[in-house]
Scaffold this motif. Structure first.
Motif, mmCIF file in Angstrom:
data_model
loop_
_atom_site.group_PDB
_atom_site.id
_atom_site.type_symbol
_atom_site.label_atom_id
_atom_site.label_comp_id
_atom_site.label_asym_id
_atom_site.label_seq_id
_atom_site.Cartn_x
_atom_site.Cartn_y
_atom_site.Cartn_z
ATOM 1 N N LYS A 154 -1.970 5.911 10.468
ATOM 2 C CA LYS A 154 -2.746 5.490 11.233
ATOM 3 C C LYS A 154 -3.212 4.040 10.732
ATOM 4 O O LYS A 154 -3.627 3.215 11.222
ATOM 5 N N ASP A 155 -3.503 4.133 9.324
ATOM 6 C CA ASP A 155 -3.817 3.129 8.560
ATOM 7 C C ASP A 155 -2.789 1.772 8.616
ATOM 8 O O ASP A 155 -3.292 0.581 8.598
ATOM 9 N N LEU A 156 -1.460 2.076 8.555
ATOM 10 C CA LEU A 156 -0.342 1.215 8.661
ATOM 11 C C LEU A 156 -0.579 0.517 10.032
ATOM 12 O O LEU A 156 -0.707 -0.906 10.089
ATOM 13 N N SER B 280 -2.202 3.258 18.406
ATOM 14 C CA SER B 280 -1.629 4.355 18.172
ATOM 15 C C SER B 280 -0.607 4.982 18.962
ATOM 16 O O SER B 280 -0.408 4.602 20.262
ATOM 17 N N LYS C 68 -3.251 0.116 11.709
ATOM 18 C CA LYS C 68 -4.673 -0.515 11.925
ATOM 19 C C LYS C 68 -4.329 -2.211 11.066
ATOM 20 O O LYS C 68 -4.639 -2.969 11.403
ATOM 21 N N SER C 69 -3.626 -2.058 9.810
ATOM 22 C CA SER C 69 -3.280 -3.044 9.196
ATOM 23 C C SER C 69 -2.602 -4.236 9.901
ATOM 24 O O SER C 69 -2.863 -5.267 9.878
ATOM 25 N N ILE D 148 0.478 4.870 2.223
ATOM 26 C CA ILE D 148 -0.414 4.512 3.406
ATOM 27 C C ILE D 148 -0.259 5.528 4.671
ATOM 28 O O ILE D 148 0.832 5.787 4.865
ATOM 29 N N LYS E 159 1.151 -1.327 0.055
ATOM 30 C CA LYS E 159 0.258 -0.015 -0.009
ATOM 31 C C LYS E 159 0.926 1.270 0.206
ATOM 32 O O LYS E 159 1.246 1.730 1.039
#
Length: 65
Positions: free
Chosen positions: A55-57, A65, A59-60, A52, A49
């Motif tokens: 935050k999304d990293l 956080s 989450k993946s 990216i 990705k």
């Protein structure tokens, strides 16, 4: 009668032990390139990705956080 509190009956211990074995297999390859297993997982997500958000990293990878 089953003894549920025995270590050998704990699913979480089986997962923990398997995780350690998997990391043991990866360690020599990752040592060659200077990465930890966690860093390796981050690199895979970044490769999949491009661009990216942090935050999304997290989450993946199931990280806080």
């Amino acid at each position: 009668m089953s003894k549920p509190m025995k270590l050998e009956n704990q699913f979480c211990f089986v997962v923990y032990a398997l995780s350690k074995e998997i990391m043991k297999i990866y360690r020599p390859y990752l040592d060659e390139i200077g990465l930890t297993y966690t860093q390796y997982l981050v690199m895979i997500v970044l490769w999949e990705k491009d661009g990216i958000a942090l935050k999304d990293l997290g989450k993946s990878l199931g990280l806080d956080s």
